[in-house]
Enzyme design. Sequence first.
Site, PDB file in Angstrom:
ATOM      1  N   LYS A 196       0.919  -1.224  -0.067  1.00  0.00           N
ATOM      2  CA  LYS A 196       0.121  -0.116  -0.156  1.00  0.00           C
ATOM      3  C   LYS A 196       0.763   1.393  -0.032  1.00  0.00           C
ATOM      4  CE  LYS A 196      -0.595  -0.490   5.119  1.00  0.00           C
ATOM      5  NZ  LYS A 196      -1.026  -0.875   6.095  1.00  0.00           N
ATOM      6  N   TYR A 230      13.804  30.722   9.197  1.00  0.00           N
ATOM      7  CA  TYR A 230      12.449  31.143   9.429  1.00  0.00           C
ATOM      8  C   TYR A 230      12.082  31.516  10.888  1.00  0.00           C
ATOM      9  CZ  TYR A 230      10.861  31.339   4.607  1.00  0.00           C
ATOM     10  OH  TYR A 230      10.475  31.244   3.345  1.00  0.00           O
TER      11      TYR A 230
HETATM   12  C1  LIG Z   1      -0.366  -1.712   6.792  1.00  0.00           C
HETATM   13  C2  LIG Z   1      -0.955  -3.069   7.457  1.00  0.00           C
HETATM   14  C3  LIG Z   1      -0.061  -4.144   7.601  1.00  0.00           C
HETATM   15  C4  LIG Z   1       1.229  -4.033   7.396  1.00  0.00           C
HETATM   16  O1  LIG Z   1       1.747  -3.585   8.720  1.00  0.00           O
HETATM   17  P1  LIG Z   1       3.463  -3.254   9.045  1.00  0.00           P
HETATM   18  O2  LIG Z   1       3.476  -2.843  10.025  1.00  0.00           O
HETATM   19  O3  LIG Z   1       4.013  -2.182   7.726  1.00  0.00           O
HETATM   20  O4  LIG Z   1       4.010  -4.510   8.722  1.00  0.00           O
HETATM   21  C5  LIG Z   1      -0.770  -5.410   7.862  1.00  0.00           C
HETATM   22  N1  LIG Z   1      -2.136  -5.515   7.888  1.00  0.00           N
HETATM   23  C6  LIG Z   1      -2.861  -4.493   7.582  1.00  0.00           C
HETATM   24  C7  LIG Z   1      -4.508  -4.753   8.074  1.00  0.00           C
HETATM   25  C8  LIG Z   1      -2.380  -3.247   7.575  1.00  0.00           C
HETATM   26  O5  LIG Z   1      -3.169  -2.163   7.376  1.00  0.00           O
END
Ligand SMILES: *Cc1c(COP(=O)(O)O)cnc(C)c1O
Length: 375
Positions: free
Chosen positions: A39, A258
């Site tokens: 993702k 800044y």
């Molecule tokens: C993002 C996600 C993962 C992966 O998690 P990590 O901590 O990056 O290994 C697994 N399952 C679900 C439902 C997620 O949303």
Amino acid sequence: MALTSGLGGQLSIDLGALARNWRALDKVSAGALTGAVVKADAYGTGITMASKALHAAGARFFFTATVDEGMAVRAAVPDAHIFILNGLYPGAANLYVRQNLMPVLSSMAMLEEWLAKCLERNEAYPSALHFDTGMNRLGFRLNEASVVRDRLQALGYAPQMIMSHLACADQPNHEKNRTQLALFGSVMTQFPGVPASLANSAGLMTGRDYHFQMVRPGIALYGGRAVTGRKNPMAPVVTLHVPILQVKEARTGESVGYGASHSLSRDSRLAVISHGYADGYLRSLSASNTRPGGKVVIRGKVCPVIGKVSMDQITVDITELGLDIPSPGEGAEVLGNILDVDDQGDAGGTIGYEILTSLKGRYSRNYIGDGNLPA
Ligand SMILES: *Cc1c(COP(=O)(O)O)cnc(C)c1O
């Protein structure tokens, strides 16, 4: 290191390291299938290239958040099994069917919409079911499990997988892990024979009890730290070099950046670097006289950011380099072997995940290697 691209910086993504990380995790979870969570553009590394490399390493099960991401994986890896973690977007069932994407269903409304599509086409399109065992994010509530089971049994529909997600897996001794494990076990008894999945990267590293039939690592694939307070065993995947624009001297008492929030306590040599919050260098990595901020590596030495991170630049104190003065055009390392995504995350009051997924487009991307490793 001299940088050549007109954009200035260079983001290097080591696909060989990505593939090695997948294989290492696959060994740890030997009794389970090892999926790959890709993702958010594969945590900023590029979903197309990452998915191909992971497939070459052996991954067949991919998890994305959105349908668009699922379609990107489908285009990159035609034979992938793809789960959409956000579930079924209302009205989008046809798209899932056409692209052969599996929604992770998390509510009765999603379930009924998917079943209606199956009935309409007289086809048991695959899906997974997500049960909420204590996170209050996505998922059926536990007391819905028997209703879901009865509904599916009546239709003769078997889900591909049931899953849940751990809230505190980054802290292996947190008691919530055991609570969620037990609750997930109670859901599993209602779906005998259906493959189950609970573990993200940290869950995978916590122990076999959490593996079941499928594990879902994300961050560990990309070299990030999954478990807090432990040495991170994964290979770094991402390296980022950005160019120094100007080197200058400034005097004690002068301010930097800044808000004039940082004033110099000594005569200093400064490097102004082409990298700012618009490039994903979070503004929370700013430094002031009372609070240290982010760091970068120049000529092998760790140099602190001073003053506020601005949109396009940061200013770094290079006084400690002495007469080893870098030239404009030379690269400063923001991410690499010396400072990794978690070091920057810690310095910015966030997590490596956010550093990775904030990587933006104002540097050229280059990919090193691929997923095809010597066995
Ligand atoms: C993002 C996600 C993962 C992966 O998690 P990590 O901590 O990056 O290994 C697994 N399952 C679900 C439902 C997620 O949303």
